[in-house]
Scaffold this motif. Structure first.
Motif, mmCIF file in Angstrom:
data_model
loop_
_atom_site.group_PDB
_atom_site.id
_atom_site.type_symbol
_atom_site.label_atom_id
_atom_site.label_comp_id
_atom_site.label_asym_id
_atom_site.label_seq_id
_atom_site.Cartn_x
_atom_site.Cartn_y
_atom_site.Cartn_z
ATOM 1 N N MET A 152 0.853 -1.171 0.000
ATOM 2 C CA MET A 152 0.000 0.000 0.000
ATOM 3 C C MET A 152 0.904 1.241 0.000
ATOM 4 O O MET A 152 1.926 1.271 0.638
ATOM 5 N N SER A 153 0.501 2.280 -0.692
ATOM 6 C CA SER A 153 1.286 3.489 -0.857
ATOM 7 C C SER A 153 0.893 4.531 0.176
ATOM 8 O O SER A 153 -0.193 4.527 0.703
ATOM 9 N N ASP A 154 1.822 5.458 0.400
ATOM 10 C CA ASP A 154 1.472 6.558 1.296
ATOM 11 C C ASP A 154 0.662 7.605 0.540
ATOM 12 O O ASP A 154 0.540 7.564 -0.674
ATOM 13 N N ALA B 26 -9.860 5.006 -9.465
ATOM 14 C CA ALA B 26 -9.406 3.667 -9.851
ATOM 15 C C ALA B 26 -8.342 3.748 -10.938
ATOM 16 O O ALA B 26 -7.367 2.991 -10.930
ATOM 17 N N ARG B 27 -8.527 4.661 -11.875
ATOM 18 C CA ARG B 27 -7.531 4.827 -12.940
ATOM 19 C C ARG B 27 -6.200 5.292 -12.379
ATOM 20 O O ARG B 27 -5.150 5.019 -12.939
ATOM 21 N N ALA B 28 -6.239 6.002 -11.266
ATOM 22 C CA ALA B 28 -5.019 6.511 -10.646
ATOM 23 C C ALA B 28 -4.363 5.489 -9.723
ATOM 24 O O ALA B 28 -3.147 5.489 -9.578
ATOM 25 N N GLU B 29 -5.160 4.607 -9.124
ATOM 26 C CA GLU B 29 -4.586 3.833 -8.012
ATOM 27 C C GLU B 29 -4.786 2.329 -8.039
ATOM 28 O O GLU B 29 -4.031 1.611 -7.407
ATOM 29 N N ALA B 30 -5.784 1.804 -8.694
ATOM 30 C CA ALA B 30 -6.090 0.374 -8.569
ATOM 31 C C ALA B 30 -5.153 -0.490 -9.404
ATOM 32 O O ALA B 30 -4.942 -0.222 -10.583
ATOM 33 N N PRO B 31 -4.606 -1.544 -8.800
ATOM 34 C CA PRO B 31 -3.769 -2.465 -9.567
ATOM 35 C C PRO B 31 -4.631 -3.332 -10.494
ATOM 36 O O PRO B 31 -5.824 -3.489 -10.273
ATOM 37 N N ASP C 286 -4.079 -4.785 -0.308
ATOM 38 C CA ASP C 286 -3.651 -4.139 -1.551
ATOM 39 C C ASP C 286 -4.674 -3.137 -2.079
ATOM 40 O O ASP C 286 -4.439 -2.490 -3.103
ATOM 41 N N GLN C 287 -5.819 -3.026 -1.404
ATOM 42 C CA GLN C 287 -6.852 -2.096 -1.857
ATOM 43 C C GLN C 287 -6.399 -0.666 -1.553
ATOM 44 O O GLN C 287 -6.094 -0.340 -0.410
ATOM 45 N N PRO C 288 -6.328 0.163 -2.578
ATOM 46 C CA PRO C 288 -5.836 1.529 -2.379
ATOM 47 C C PRO C 288 -6.714 2.325 -1.414
ATOM 48 O O PRO C 288 -7.939 2.263 -1.461
ATOM 49 N N LEU C 289 -6.041 3.076 -0.545
ATOM 50 C CA LEU C 289 -6.699 3.956 0.417
ATOM 51 C C LEU C 289 -6.371 5.400 0.071
ATOM 52 O O LEU C 289 -5.253 5.699 -0.344
ATOM 53 N N ARG D 225 -11.675 3.530 0.427
ATOM 54 C CA ARG D 225 -10.985 2.296 0.038
ATOM 55 C C ARG D 225 -11.592 1.807 -1.272
ATOM 56 O O ARG D 225 -12.799 1.607 -1.370
ATOM 57 N N GLN D 226 -10.765 1.626 -2.294
ATOM 58 C CA GLN D 226 -11.219 1.054 -3.567
ATOM 59 C C GLN D 226 -11.278 -0.453 -3.378
ATOM 60 O O GLN D 226 -10.268 -1.127 -3.389
ATOM 61 N N VAL D 227 -12.471 -1.003 -3.174
ATOM 62 C CA VAL D 227 -12.646 -2.417 -2.871
ATOM 63 C C VAL D 227 -12.582 -3.275 -4.134
ATOM 64 O O VAL D 227 -11.928 -4.312 -4.160
#
Length: 188
Positions: free
Chosen positions: A1-3, A71-76, A85-88, A99-101
């Motif tokens: 997960m990223s900061d 989602a385009r910016a952060e979701a794998p 691994d869900q982006p926060l 949280r992108q579930v």
């Protein structure tokens, strides 16, 4: 997960990609989104953490849901995205935690989990809902959802289908956090 700084940079880069892919100048996007050109410039450079309201305005100007923009910016990529691994993303104004579930996919549906701190409110412009259908499901706590002139008092387990697009406010009037899921169905 990223900061958060890394997420802010990726969001900024995505906003710039979306703007440039449409051939828009900063001024054109600022006019379409009703926000200042300087703010968009700061976001695109990653110098400013955008608020949920600002992201709602920008995504509406692009004809995207806020969830799709994020989602385009952060979701794998991939069909399975584990919780770790869900982006926060945290709204710097309210502490709203998003949280992108759902995994990044071509399905016309997305699932987002939001935790809204006690005593906080997040306004969203109607433009952010113009091309979606949504359900809000309260997982824990109490949520007041204001849809135009209509107030919906929601409690744990309650689920609301949003009506026609209107300016909205997600509000937590309680003394504890509220967690809710938003399911979005993209219409185009």
């Amino acid at each position: 997960m990223s900061d958060n700084n890394d997420i802010d940079r990726r969001i900024g880069a995505r906003v710039r990609i979306e703007r440039e892919s449409r051939g828009w100048s900063l001024t054109e996007l600022a006019e379409k989104a009703s926000v200042s050109r300087a703010m968009i410039h700061k976001v695109e450079r990653g110098d400013s953490s955008p608020t949920a309201n600002l992201l709602g305005k920008l995504s509406g100007a692009f004809g995207l849901s806020m969830s799709t923009l994020m989602a385009r910016a952060e979701a794998p990529e991939g069909r399975l995205i584990r919780r770790g691994d869900q982006p926060l993303w945290t709204d710097p104004d309210t502490g709203y935690l998003r949280r992108q579930v759902s995994p990044h996919s071509d399905l016309p549906m997305e699932i987002v989990e939001v935790t809204l701190p006690a005593g906080r409110a997040v306004p969203m412009p109607a433009s952010a809902y113009a091309f979606l259908r949504q359900l809000i499901w309260v997982l824990d706590g109490d949520l007041t959802f204001i849809e135009g002139e209509t107030h919906h008092e929601m409690h744990q387990g309650d689920c609301l289908e949003l009506g026609p697009p209107s300016d909205c406010v997600f509000r937590n009037d309680s003394d504890r956090p509220c967690t809710y899921a938003v399911t979005l169905l993209k219409l185009r």
